[in-house]
Design an enzyme around this catalytic site. Structure first.
Site, PDB file in Angstrom:
ATOM      1  CE  LYS A   1      -4.975  -6.637  21.924  1.00  0.00           C
ATOM      2  NZ  LYS A   1      -4.395  -5.312  21.608  1.00  0.00           N
TER       3      LYS A   1
ATOM      4  CB  CYS B   1      11.827  14.496  -0.696  1.00  0.00           C
ATOM      5  SG  CYS B   1      11.749  12.746  -0.303  1.00  0.00           S
TER       6      CYS B   1
ATOM      7  CD  GLU C   1      -4.104  -6.375   2.602  1.00  0.00           C
ATOM      8  OE1 GLU C   1      -4.807  -5.752   3.419  1.00  0.00           O
ATOM      9  OE2 GLU C   1      -2.895  -6.137   2.450  1.00  0.00           O
TER      10      GLU C   1
ATOM     11  CD  GLU D   1      -3.062  -1.085   2.151  1.00  0.00           C
ATOM     12  OE1 GLU D   1      -2.864  -0.436   3.193  1.00  0.00           O
ATOM     13  OE2 GLU D   1      -4.119  -1.701   1.923  1.00  0.00           O
TER      14      GLU D   1
HETATM   15  C1  GAL Z   1      -4.471  -3.099   4.863  1.00  0.00           C
HETATM   16  C2  GAL Z   1      -3.014  -3.496   5.057  1.00  0.00           C
HETATM   17  C3  GAL Z   1      -2.896  -4.766   5.879  1.00  0.00           C
HETATM   18  C4  GAL Z   1      -3.781  -4.695   7.092  1.00  0.00           C
HETATM   19  C5  GAL Z   1      -5.188  -4.426   6.664  1.00  0.00           C
HETATM   20  C6  GAL Z   1      -6.179  -4.382   7.792  1.00  0.00           C
HETATM   21  O1  GAL Z   1      -4.612  -1.789   4.503  1.00  0.00           O
HETATM   22  O2  GAL Z   1      -2.382  -3.686   3.821  1.00  0.00           O
HETATM   23  O3  GAL Z   1      -1.553  -4.941   6.236  1.00  0.00           O
HETATM   24  O4  GAL Z   1      -3.323  -3.697   7.937  1.00  0.00           O
HETATM   25  O5  GAL Z   1      -5.228  -3.189   6.014  1.00  0.00           O
HETATM   26  O6  GAL Z   1      -7.478  -4.081   7.326  1.00  0.00           O
END
Ligand code: GAL
Length: 690
Positions: free
Chosen positions: A362, A163, A313, A153
């Site tokens: 967690k 920079c 994800e 991300e």
């Molecule tokens: C995403 C991230 C993950 C985790 C997830 C939780 O944005 O890439 O590592 O943190 O969110 O929702």
């Protein structure tokens, strides 16, 4: 990469962090057993594992990773290997403080959190190169590894001296001379003329934050620098022998980078999908709204490369970072996973496979929770998803054939939202794009979501809502699209500035006034809560009232708010006019025939119903067959094709039970044979492609 798929079937998997459980070999075994049960065929490793991979500078610890990868592979589980640059180890920040970002207030950050390193720092780039190359040397030839996942991300910006210098060089390269920069940024205003590139500072609340050209170019630079960093990581992997494709995971609705630039450097687009399902009122909220928003994001991701993408994800349960963590209602994990597939994803992946025991995530949902057993509701939902995905392997690599597109342009959005006026309380660009998108989907069409530089030849309908900035070639492309028979729909506040954010002199929308048959005169910013109306044009209202083929079958009235533009007709016909205020009777919705096509103009921020009716009529007249007809409420459809067959998905985003008509010649691949959709469920059909 020419082939459309990296894997022979759809991927089912997610982020897996065995580095958090190295003292617990039993956990790996339990996880593998449960993964197999859920038909998980691929996991993403090492996203944040740097301090385990390299606990001290130059000291590598990779045996555990070999063991894990081997053990997974023996069990039929493949690997997406991440480079760990999204979070650096503590020793690195201590020894090379230049890797820590400096914010716009010119303060250097302490070590902590993640995603917060300087992309310019030679020290950071070198340490990343070393670990990436090492990972590639060790794993490039492992048969389990199918893809490299670069960093995580990408986001944010750094204002450190390195920079700022890089920004100055980037500007020098873009403008060639300081005079050209002064002209482009209109610096004579408030006596901001630069004498030399060395005087340029990055935007800051301590200095310049309203010099629009500076702010826009800074955002462009941040995109360029981040992309350059990504390319450097890709090279390091290749140096280590990696030949697999690469990806990086993009984010939902993210405006910090212009993803259309970044996406050119990756082989496969992937993204992290975290909608706030059920976040409206009532027990489920208005999930259909969220379904359309999510569909738009999927289509945007697919359209960056016009090939299948990965949903890298998603949460199999609740997230823990929104203000309130709603549980996913039964059925929604398979349903929304299949939504991703419907829109062109070749994967359903979760964050994360096993819930961590400590630290900030967690309580984030996971496939395997702290209880650790198979007899959980969430695990059952994941298993159902896995079963359906396994039965649909024929879909891997199939494409989406879209005859309609919506233009969503990040640079134009940046420029429009940074400008002062006509409404500093919100111009609602995101919503404007969504309204056109949703209306096209409601008309039953597959939709691409493209940037303004994309070719238009393959479309019959193109919507360009609030396209404030016309970059080079944009008006010409829109003109020839319309002239050649395309239907163009534009909305207010379009064609106002050029690529440098300088207002066009003369009539606007720039270079398109004869295509649209009108010109912009004034724009009224409406206070929150104030509305106007679109009403059907009567003869008395306006000379140019539409008749005959132009007279669409629209309801009598719609409401509008936030922005009302006043245009002067120069050949266009008014389909609707404003109902209220001193501009009652002025055109609000117009059409102009141009060449073999037609151009519509929506002058104000109208309610969704206007777009739904308008695009419904336009799509029907354009003769584009809908994916599915007569869908029940809260149901939407999308399709993919392999050239021979079309795979049609219909998903129902509410708790009630509905039924769809199964078209003749279609077979049900997945779901109820009579087309019954229980609450939060889906059906997949197959028919010969037309
Ligand atoms: C995403 C991230 C993950 C985790 C997830 C939780 O944005 O890439 O590592 O943190 O969110 O929702």
């Amino acid at each position: 990469m020419d082939n459309q798929t990296i894997f022979p079937s759809l991927i089912h998997g997610g982020d897996y962090n065995p580095d958090q459980w190295l003292d617990r070999p039993d956990i790996l075994e339990a996880d593998i057993r449960m993964m197999k049960k859920a038909k998980i065929n691929c996991v993403t490793l090492c996203v944040f594992a740097w301090s385990t991979l390299e606990p001290a500078e130059g000291e590598f610890n990779l045996q555990w990773l070999h063991d894990v990868v081997d053990r997974l592979y023996e069990n039929g589980i493949y690997v997406i290997m991440a480079t760990p640059s999204g979070a650096r180890p503590r020793w690195l920040a201590e020894k090379y403080p230049e890797v820590l970002r400096i914010n716009a207030q010119r303060q250097r950050m302490l070590f902590g959190e993640r995603h917060n390193h300087c992309y310019t720092s030679p020290a950071y780039r070198e340490k990343v190169r070393i670990i990436d190359k090492k990972l590639a040397e060790e794993f490039a030839s492992h048969p389990a590894v199918i893809l490299w996942h670069i960093s995580n991300e990408f986001s944010g910006e750094c204002h450190c001296p390195l920079c700022r210098d890089a920004f100055r060089s980037w500007l020098k390269n873009r403008y060639g001379s300081i005079d050209r920069l002064n002209h482009a940024w209109w610096t004579a205003f408030w006596s901001h003329t630069y004498n030399d590139f060395s005087q340029i500072e990055s935007p800051s609340p301590l200095g310049d934050s309203s010099l629009h050209g500076l702010s826009l170019d800074w955002k462009r630079f941040v995109t360029a620098q981040t992309t350059d960093f990504l390319v450097a990581e890709k090279k390091a992997l290749q140096e280590g022998g990696a030949r697999q494709p690469v990806t990086t995971n993009l984010m939902r609705d993210f405006t910090g980078l212009d993803y259309s630039v970044l996406a050119k450097e990756i082989d496969i687009v992937s993204w992290d999908n975290y909608p706030f399902w059920h976040s409206g009122s009532g027990s489920t909220g208005s999930d259909i709204e969220i379904a359309y928003e999510t569909a738009l994001q999927h289509d945007l991701m697919r359209s960056y490369r016009h090939r299948p993408f990965l949903m890298m994800e998603s949460s199999p349960s609740s997230m823990n970072w929104p203000p309130i963590s709603r549980l996913r209602r039964p059925g929604t994990v398979p349903l929304t996973s299949m939504q991703a597939i419907a829109h062109g994803s070749d994967s359903v992946q979760y964050f994360q496979i096993r819930q961590s025991r400590g630290s900030s995530e967690k309580f984030h949902g996971a496939v395997i929770d702290h209880y650790g057993g198979e007899d959980t509701r969430v695990f059952a939902e994941v298993c159902k998803t896995g079963e359906d995905l396994a039965a649909l392997s024929c879909l891997a690599g199939t494409q989406v054939d879209a005859k309609a597109a919506v233009i969503a342009d990040m640079e134009s959005r940046w420029a429009m939202e940074a400008a002062a006026g006509p409404r500093n309380k919100g111009l609602h660009y995101r919503e404007a794009v969504l309204k056109s998108y949703r209306a096209l989907r409601e008309a039953g069409l597959n939709v691409d979501v493209i940037d303004s530089g994309a070719p238009l030849d393959s479309y019959k309908i193109v919507a360009a809502p609030m396209l404030y900035m016309f970059k080079e070639g944009v008006p010409e492309r829109l003109r020839s699209f319309t002239e050649g028979g395309g239907i163009l729909i534009m909305t207010c506040w379009s064609g106002i500035v050029d690529e440098n954010d300088l207002c066009y002199e003369g009539a606007t929308p720039h270079a398109l006034t004869n295509v649209l048959g009108l010109r912009f005169e004034e724009i009224d910013g409406l206070p929150d809560g104030v509305t106007n109306r679109f009403v059907r044009a009567k003869d008395a209202d306006i000379n140019g009232k539409a008749a005959g083929e132009d007279d669409l079958n629209l309801p009598d009235s719609f409401s509008c708010d936030t922005l009302c533009e006043l245009v002067r007709l120069e050949g266009a016909k008014a389909l609707m006019v404003y109902g209220d205020d001193f501009y009652a009777g002025h055109p609000a919705l117009t059409v102009n025939r141009f060449g073999k096509g037609a151009a519509y103009y929506v002058c104000a921020d109208a309610e969704q119903a206007l777009y739904t009716s308008l695009y419904g009529e336009i799509a029907a007249r354009a003769g584009i067959a809908p994916v599915l007809k007569d869908l029940p409420e809260n149901t939407c459809a999308a399709s993919r094709t392999d050239g021979q067959y079309e795979y049609i998905f219909a998903g129902h985003y509410a708790p009630d039970c509905v039924q769809i008509k199964i078209p003749q010649g279609s077979e049900v691949l997945c779901g109820n044979k009579d087309g019954i959709l229980e609450g939060y469920s889906y059906i997949i059909l197959r028919r010969i492609s037309s």
